[in-house]
Design a protein around this motif. Structure first.
Motif, mmCIF file in Angstrom:
data_model
loop_
_atom_site.group_PDB
_atom_site.id
_atom_site.type_symbol
_atom_site.label_atom_id
_atom_site.label_comp_id
_atom_site.label_asym_id
_atom_site.label_seq_id
_atom_site.Cartn_x
_atom_site.Cartn_y
_atom_site.Cartn_z
ATOM 1 N N LEU A 11 0.838 -1.203 0.000
ATOM 2 C CA LEU A 11 0.000 0.000 0.000
ATOM 3 C C LEU A 11 0.871 1.250 0.000
ATOM 4 N N ALA A 12 1.946 1.231 0.776
ATOM 5 C CA ALA A 12 2.843 2.382 0.848
ATOM 6 C C ALA A 12 3.539 2.632 -0.489
ATOM 7 N N TRP A 13 3.868 1.573 -1.190
ATOM 8 C CA TRP A 13 4.504 1.716 -2.504
ATOM 9 C C TRP A 13 3.597 2.500 -3.445
ATOM 10 N N LEU A 14 2.310 2.136 -3.455
ATOM 11 C CA LEU A 14 1.343 2.858 -4.283
ATOM 12 C C LEU A 14 1.122 4.266 -3.743
ATOM 13 N N GLY A 15 0.968 4.380 -2.436
ATOM 14 C CA GLY A 15 0.725 5.680 -1.816
ATOM 15 C C GLY A 15 1.858 6.663 -2.034
ATOM 16 N N ASP A 16 3.083 6.169 -2.078
ATOM 17 C CA ASP A 16 4.238 7.028 -2.337
ATOM 18 C C ASP A 16 4.115 7.695 -3.700
ATOM 19 N N ALA A 17 3.711 6.947 -4.692
ATOM 20 C CA ALA A 17 3.556 7.492 -6.044
ATOM 21 C C ALA A 17 2.441 8.540 -6.082
ATOM 22 N N ILE A 18 1.348 8.259 -5.408
ATOM 23 C CA ILE A 18 0.212 9.188 -5.379
ATOM 24 C C ILE A 18 0.609 10.481 -4.680
ATOM 25 N N TYR A 19 1.260 10.354 -3.523
ATOM 26 C CA TYR A 19 1.685 11.516 -2.749
ATOM 27 C C TYR A 19 2.688 12.344 -3.551
ATOM 28 N N ASN A 20 3.637 11.671 -4.176
ATOM 29 C CA ASN A 20 4.657 12.350 -4.973
ATOM 30 C C ASN A 20 4.032 13.130 -6.130
ATOM 31 N N LEU A 21 3.063 12.544 -6.799
ATOM 32 C CA LEU A 21 2.387 13.235 -7.897
ATOM 33 C C LEU A 21 1.668 14.482 -7.393
ATOM 34 N N LYS A 22 0.969 14.368 -6.269
ATOM 35 C CA LYS A 22 0.260 15.521 -5.705
ATOM 36 C C LYS A 22 1.237 16.621 -5.314
ATOM 37 N N ALA A 48 11.097 11.435 4.323
ATOM 38 C CA ALA A 48 10.484 10.702 5.433
ATOM 39 C C ALA A 48 10.211 11.640 6.602
ATOM 40 N N VAL A 49 11.114 12.571 6.847
ATOM 41 C CA VAL A 49 10.934 13.536 7.936
ATOM 42 C C VAL A 49 9.717 14.412 7.672
ATOM 43 N N GLY A 50 9.594 14.918 6.451
ATOM 44 C CA GLY A 50 8.443 15.757 6.102
ATOM 45 C C GLY A 50 7.135 14.997 6.198
ATOM 46 N N GLN A 51 7.113 13.791 5.683
ATOM 47 C CA GLN A 51 5.888 12.987 5.732
ATOM 48 C C GLN A 51 5.529 12.621 7.165
ATOM 49 N N ALA A 52 6.523 12.340 7.999
ATOM 50 C CA ALA A 52 6.255 12.012 9.403
ATOM 51 C C ALA A 52 5.649 13.212 10.124
ATOM 52 N N LYS A 53 6.145 14.407 9.832
ATOM 53 C CA LYS A 53 5.593 15.622 10.446
ATOM 54 C C LYS A 53 4.149 15.844 10.010
ATOM 55 N N VAL A 54 3.875 15.613 8.745
ATOM 56 C CA VAL A 54 2.512 15.760 8.239
ATOM 57 C C VAL A 54 1.591 14.744 8.923
ATOM 58 N N LEU A 55 2.033 13.506 9.039
ATOM 59 C CA LEU A 55 1.219 12.500 9.714
ATOM 60 C C LEU A 55 0.966 12.885 11.167
ATOM 61 N N GLU A 99 2.035 6.926 3.668
ATOM 62 C CA GLU A 99 1.976 6.421 2.296
ATOM 63 C C GLU A 99 0.993 5.259 2.183
ATOM 64 N N ALA A 100 0.966 4.385 3.171
ATOM 65 C CA ALA A 100 0.022 3.261 3.164
ATOM 66 C C ALA A 100 -1.414 3.774 3.160
#
Length: 128
Positions: A11-22, A48-55, A99-100
């Motif tokens: 799920l994270a593999w797919l989510g990474d692509a979606i997040y990156n596109l956005k 990873a640091v930026g995504q962790a802060k957003v989460l 990402e998941a």
């Protein structure tokens, strides 16, 4: 909750692509166009640091429903074989959880909710 059989890393593999596109669409919409600026700005959001802060911000503001929190939890508890070079394992797993979440929302056709959360994430990312 829907029965989700996919591995959270998948799920994270797919989510990474979606997040990156956005992220890329958001940066381009802001009017930035120099390649070096594009890359530095994208790295701030996609690290990873930026995504962790957003989460962390999503969770602190209680913006996720119970199903979404469960997917994030599964992502954070995933067994990863190669963590990020620029982040500790805990931070990397938080990013994997985010990402998941987007992989799940896409794969299970929750497009409206995915767009809502992506917009919130991009707004939060601007504060990083």
């Amino acid at each position: 909750m829907e029965i989700v059989m996919e591995n959270p890393v998948t799920l994270a593999w797919l989510g990474d692509a979606i997040y990156n596109l956005k992220v890329r669409e958001t940066i381009l919409a802001s009017g930035k166009c120099r390649p070096d600026v594009l890359q530095k700005t994208a790295a701030k959001y996609n690290s990873a640091v930026g995504q962790a802060k957003v989460l962390d911000a999503l969770l602190e503001r209680d913006l996720l429903n119970e199903d979404e929190k469960e997917i994030v939890r599964r992502g954070r508890n995933a067994h990863v074989k190669s963590p990020a070079k620029n982040a500790d394992l805990k931070t990397y797993l938080k990013a994997t959880g985010l990402e998941a979440l987007f992989g799940y929302l896409s794969l299970y056709h929750h497009e409206e909710r995915m767009e809502e959360l992506l917009t919130i994430c991009m707004d939060l990312g601007e504060t990083l």
